[in-house]
Design a protein around this motif. Structure first.
Motif, PDB file in Angstrom:
ATOM      1  N   VAL A 134      42.056  36.025  28.338  1.00 39.64           N
ATOM      2  CA  VAL A 134      40.770  35.599  28.593  1.00 39.64           C
ATOM      3  C   VAL A 134      39.932  36.873  28.826  1.00 39.64           C
ATOM      4  CG1 VAL A 134      41.218  33.122  29.049  1.00 39.64           C
ATOM      5  CG2 VAL A 134      41.284  34.612  30.993  1.00 39.64           C
ATOM      6  N   ASN A 135      40.581  38.024  28.531  1.00 38.38           N
ATOM      7  CA  ASN A 135      39.813  39.204  28.707  1.00 38.38           C
ATOM      8  C   ASN A 135      39.315  39.391  30.240  1.00 38.38           C
ATOM      9  OD1 ASN A 135      38.547  41.667  27.881  1.00 38.38           O
ATOM     10  ND2 ASN A 135      36.478  40.641  27.767  1.00 38.38           N
ATOM     11  N   TRP A 136      40.491  39.034  30.970  1.00 40.06           N
ATOM     12  CA  TRP A 136      40.347  39.399  32.448  1.00 40.06           C
ATOM     13  C   TRP A 136      39.323  38.434  33.261  1.00 40.06           C
ATOM     14  CZ3 TRP A 136      44.857  41.487  32.561  1.00 40.06           C
ATOM     15  CH2 TRP A 136      45.127  42.535  31.656  1.00 40.06           C
ATOM     16  N   TYR A 137      38.483  37.594  32.523  1.00 37.97           N
ATOM     17  CA  TYR A 137      37.616  36.765  33.360  1.00 37.97           C
ATOM     18  C   TYR A 137      38.071  35.924  34.564  1.00 37.97           C
ATOM     19  CZ  TYR A 137      34.682  32.564  34.180  1.00 37.97           C
ATOM     20  OH  TYR A 137      34.030  31.680  35.118  1.00 37.97           O
ATOM     21  N   VAL A 138      37.413  35.882  35.467  1.00 35.59           N
ATOM     22  CA  VAL A 138      37.733  35.341  36.808  1.00 35.59           C
ATOM     23  C   VAL A 138      36.418  34.417  37.177  1.00 35.59           C
ATOM     24  CG1 VAL A 138      38.483  35.224  39.016  1.00 35.59           C
ATOM     25  CG2 VAL A 138      39.506  37.025  37.518  1.00 35.59           C
ATOM     26  N   HIS A 139      36.506  33.253  37.375  1.00 39.66           N
ATOM     27  CA  HIS A 139      35.351  32.517  38.290  1.00 39.66           C
ATOM     28  C   HIS A 139      34.971  33.135  39.296  1.00 39.66           C
ATOM     29  CE1 HIS A 139      33.238  29.111  39.792  1.00 39.66           C
ATOM     30  NE2 HIS A 139      33.393  28.361  38.527  1.00 39.66           N
ATOM     31  N   PRO A 140      33.634  33.245  39.370  1.00 37.33           N
ATOM     32  CA  PRO A 140      32.944  33.930  40.375  1.00 37.33           C
ATOM     33  C   PRO A 140      33.411  33.271  41.897  1.00 37.33           C
ATOM     34  CG  PRO A 140      31.327  33.442  38.781  1.00 37.33           C
ATOM     35  CD  PRO A 140      32.536  32.574  38.251  1.00 37.33           C
ATOM     36  N   LYS A 150      46.489  39.624  41.748  1.00 40.31           N
ATOM     37  CA  LYS A 150      47.972  40.099  41.326  1.00 40.31           C
ATOM     38  C   LYS A 150      47.769  40.317  39.916  1.00 40.31           C
ATOM     39  CE  LYS A 150      50.930  37.132  41.202  1.00 40.31           C
ATOM     40  NZ  LYS A 150      51.709  35.947  41.694  1.00 40.31           N
ATOM     41  N   PHE A 151      47.926  41.704  39.585  1.00 44.59           N
ATOM     42  CA  PHE A 151      48.037  41.769  38.122  1.00 44.59           C
ATOM     43  C   PHE A 151      49.588  42.033  37.395  1.00 44.59           C
ATOM     44  CE2 PHE A 151      43.731  43.121  39.264  1.00 44.59           C
ATOM     45  CZ  PHE A 151      42.984  42.831  38.357  1.00 44.59           C
ATOM     46  N   VAL A 152      49.846  41.316  36.439  1.00 46.92           N
ATOM     47  CA  VAL A 152      51.055  41.604  35.675  1.00 46.92           C
ATOM     48  C   VAL A 152      50.931  42.658  34.969  1.00 46.92           C
ATOM     49  CG1 VAL A 152      52.660  40.515  34.151  1.00 46.92           C
ATOM     50  CG2 VAL A 152      51.552  39.136  35.703  1.00 46.92           C
ATOM     51  N   VAL A 153      51.734  43.772  35.129  1.00 48.22           N
ATOM     52  CA  VAL A 153      51.800  45.005  34.349  1.00 48.22           C
ATOM     53  C   VAL A 153      52.506  44.774  32.825  1.00 48.22           C
ATOM     54  CG1 VAL A 153      52.149  47.471  34.636  1.00 48.22           C
ATOM     55  CG2 VAL A 153      51.524  46.459  36.318  1.00 48.22           C
ATOM     56  N   ALA A 161      40.462  47.997  32.820  1.00 49.36           N
ATOM     57  CA  ALA A 161      40.658  46.632  33.340  1.00 49.36           C
ATOM     58  C   ALA A 161      40.609  46.452  34.906  1.00 49.36           C
ATOM     59  CB  ALA A 161      41.634  45.603  32.886  1.00 49.36           C
ATOM     60  N   LEU A 162      41.642  47.341  35.538  1.00 53.48           N
ATOM     61  CA  LEU A 162      41.468  47.188  37.014  1.00 53.48           C
ATOM     62  C   LEU A 162      40.215  47.732  37.741  1.00 53.48           C
ATOM     63  CD1 LEU A 162      44.991  48.807  37.869  1.00 53.48           C
ATOM     64  CD2 LEU A 162      44.374  46.383  37.745  1.00 53.48           C
ATOM     65  N   LYS A 163      39.562  48.442  36.884  1.00 54.72           N
ATOM     66  CA  LYS A 163      38.307  49.163  37.740  1.00 54.72           C
ATOM     67  C   LYS A 163      37.115  48.438  36.944  1.00 54.72           C
ATOM     68  CE  LYS A 163      37.994  53.632  37.732  1.00 54.72           C
ATOM     69  NZ  LYS A 163      37.899  54.852  37.663  1.00 54.72           N
ATOM     70  N   ARG A 164      36.970  47.335  36.663  1.00 53.62           N
ATOM     71  CA  ARG A 164      36.053  46.327  36.222  1.00 53.62           C
ATOM     72  C   ARG A 164      35.028  46.335  37.333  1.00 53.62           C
ATOM     73  NH1 ARG A 164      36.674  41.909  31.862  1.00 53.62           N
ATOM     74  NH2 ARG A 164      35.528  40.748  33.501  1.00 53.62           N
ATOM     75  N   LYS A 165      33.892  46.165  37.316  1.00 56.61           N
ATOM     76  CA  LYS A 165      32.855  45.959  38.286  1.00 56.61           C
ATOM     77  C   LYS A 165      33.390  44.739  39.276  1.00 56.61           C
ATOM     78  CE  LYS A 165      27.949  45.192  39.331  1.00 56.61           C
ATOM     79  NZ  LYS A 165      26.659  44.878  38.640  1.00 56.61           N
ATOM     80  N   ASP A 166      33.790  43.552  38.854  1.00 53.97           N
ATOM     81  CA  ASP A 166      34.209  42.585  39.509  1.00 53.97           C
ATOM     82  C   ASP A 166      35.424  42.806  40.456  1.00 53.97           C
ATOM     83  OD1 ASP A 166      32.150  40.997  38.193  1.00 53.97           O
ATOM     84  OD2 ASP A 166      33.409  39.968  36.844  1.00 53.97           O
ATOM     85  N   PHE A 167      36.257  43.750  40.066  1.00 56.42           N
ATOM     86  CA  PHE A 167      37.571  43.636  40.824  1.00 56.42           C
ATOM     87  C   PHE A 167      37.402  45.013  41.850  1.00 56.42           C
ATOM     88  CE2 PHE A 167      39.772  41.949  36.622  1.00 56.42           C
ATOM     89  CZ  PHE A 167      39.303  40.882  36.828  1.00 56.42           C
ATOM     90  N   LEU A 175      43.341  45.558  47.989  1.00 56.90           N
ATOM     91  CA  LEU A 175      43.976  44.019  47.710  1.00 56.90           C
ATOM     92  C   LEU A 175      44.403  43.721  46.391  1.00 56.90           C
ATOM     93  CD1 LEU A 175      41.286  42.250  49.937  1.00 56.90           C
ATOM     94  CD2 LEU A 175      43.624  42.729  50.792  1.00 56.90           C
ATOM     95  N   ILE A 176      44.706  44.872  45.799  1.00 60.12           N
ATOM     96  CA  ILE A 176      45.294  44.626  44.533  1.00 60.12           C
ATOM     97  C   ILE A 176      46.833  45.078  44.306  1.00 60.12           C
ATOM     98  CG2 ILE A 176      45.392  45.714  42.243  1.00 60.12           C
ATOM     99  CD1 ILE A 176      42.426  45.667  42.118  1.00 60.12           C
ATOM    100  N   VAL A 177      47.667  44.242  43.850  1.00 61.23           N
ATOM    101  CA  VAL A 177      48.950  44.083  43.538  1.00 61.23           C
ATOM    102  C   VAL A 177      49.499  44.433  41.961  1.00 61.23           C
ATOM    103  CG1 VAL A 177      51.349  43.080  43.888  1.00 61.23           C
ATOM    104  CG2 VAL A 177      49.728  42.734  45.598  1.00 61.23           C
ATOM    105  N   LEU A 178      50.331  45.251  41.883  1.00 66.47           N
ATOM    106  CA  LEU A 178      50.704  45.363  40.385  1.00 66.47           C
ATOM    107  C   LEU A 178      52.131  44.891  40.262  1.00 66.47           C
ATOM    108  CD1 LEU A 178      49.370  49.039  39.788  1.00 66.47           C
ATOM    109  CD2 LEU A 178      48.151  46.948  39.370  1.00 66.47           C
TER     110      LEU A 178
END
Length: 218
Positions: A134-140, A150-153, A161-167, A175-178
């Protein structure tokens, strides 16, 4: 009386309930009761729970679920799936768990939300795993409430993707887990490369495999 009727009359779709140890994310090692819901709104190609993807008829009311949970001594409940937020009555179960003194963790793909959880969101540990499908979409509202991302690598994940403004707020708060997909060596190496790259930019992320699989737990 009304509350009793809601508990016994509200049905959810359960795949399985069992005691375990949290094997992923920032709460790794925590003894827990895992409640796996049936049905997911996404279809990730590497999903490790394909049996929980399809939606079926509701098969358990809230009292049934609470009775099963009460069989075990663990006081931390992990709601996973499938996709927990695809269950319209999820909030009713969570209200009951919190009222009984359980800590509640929700593992979600982040695309859905239940507005009736707004008032208790700070009491929950929401683990959001954004998805490439879903192109990394996350509900606000998930972004506002989540305690970790938590990102599945896999082949799709990139530093961009990890450096998107939302993230970025999660990057800044460490607070990010790979999580290497299926604990594959090539994705572990990719995770370590991403971690090193981000370190040079001043960000710290954690590389954590699916440890329950490493030690033979479900």
């Amino acid at each position: 009386m009304l509350r009793d009727k809601v508990r016994t009359g509200t049905a959810l779709i359960i795949n399985e309930i069992y005691p375990s140890v949290q094997g992923e994310g920032l709460l790794i090692g925590t003894p827990c009761i895992l409640v796996r819901f049936q049905g997911c709104n996404l279809r990730c190609p590497w999903c490790d729970q394909p049996s929980a993807l399809s939606f079926k008829k509701p098969n358990a009311n809230i009292d049934d679920i609470l009775e099963e949970i009460a069989k075990y001594p663990q006081r931390h409940v992990v709601l996973t799936g499938g996709e927990p937020f695809a269950q319209p009555s999820l909030h009713l179960l969570i209200y009951e768990l919190l009222s009984r003194g359980y800590s509640v963790q929700i593992e979600t793909n982040g695309t859905l939300w239940n507005e009736k959880l707004k008032d208790v969101a700070t009491l929950l540990h929401i683990t959001c795993s954004p998805k490439a499908v879903v192109n990394w979409y996350v509900h606000p509202s998930i972004l506002q409430s989540a305690k970790e991302l938590k990102f599945v690598v896999d082949d799709e994940l990139s530093i961009h993707a990890l450096k998107r403004k939302d993230f970025l707020p999660f990057l800044e708060r460490k607070l990010i887990v790979l999580q290497p997909e299926s604990n594959k060596v090539k994705f572990l190496l990719k995770a370590l490369e991403i971690q090193e790259h981000l370190l040079k930019e001043g960000y710290t992320v954690r590389v954590i495999p699916q440890t329950h699989k490493l030690i033979g737990l479900r």
